[in-house]
Design an enzyme around this catalytic site. Sequence first.
Site: not given
Length: 281
Positions: A37-38, A124, A159, A151, A13, A128, A15, A72-73
């Site tokens: 995962r990748r 959301y 996005r 961020l 990601g 959290k 960050t 993670l996010g």
Amino acid sequence: MGMRAAIVVGATGLTGSSLVEQLCENDEYVSVTVIARRKPTFKHPKLEVKICDFDRLEEQDIAFAHELYCCLGTTIKKAGSRKVFEKVDFEYPLAIASLAKKRGIPHFLVITAMGAKESSPFYYNRVKGKLEHDLMELGLQQLSIIRPSLLVGERNEFRLGEKVGEKVLKLAKPLLIGPLKRFRAIEASQVAKAMMIIALHGKQQPVTIYPSHELAILAFPETVEEDVSRETLFNWDKIKKADSLHEEDKVNRNVVIDREKYTIHDKVVDEEVRFRPYDKE
């Protein structure tokens, strides 16, 4: 050079990718492990990548480290449903923290959100907030909660909502002063840097929450070099004084061996030593 080891989850990601690069370039760390995962595109001699299915993550998949950084996010739009969103942003971080505790990792650092709160009107932020609550209940040795504002940085994906928010906050930045400073957008690279500073120089207490405006100003401590003058460095009078010991303080180097107490059983034979010429191949 230090001897620290770090684990990063969520390294692909915005960050997380910046954090991995900064950890690898920092002299305090000799080992950086990414669980993903990748495979990330970044490569470095210190970096080890473990490709794992987070649904099947087990204790042996996590080696010991001094810190585990959880970045993670996702978004509900990218996840496709609330169920998948909660799995990525709540279930996975909580499960990883539990495994880190079992492995004896002393410090768990996790990114949540500026408005994280279980009673928040926004879904959301409620997720959290629930994550923060359950992590605190887990009883980790040390938990650092990172609460950034919006961020900003160069993402691999577009996005629209975040781009609009970024432009709005950029225009409003001169107005966000005083208590409103906490709403300013923050560079993902600064958040990553702040996480590393917290790990190396942060508060030593069980749980600490770092709001966005504090993350924005965190910097590494300045290294102060001691100014030693030549007169101090080459103070011959002081050296001579240290060398001049009183006679009674000197060590008596006359060694007396009690030959009746010690018996030598082996014989030392002097033999002629001959050297064979070196044979060149």
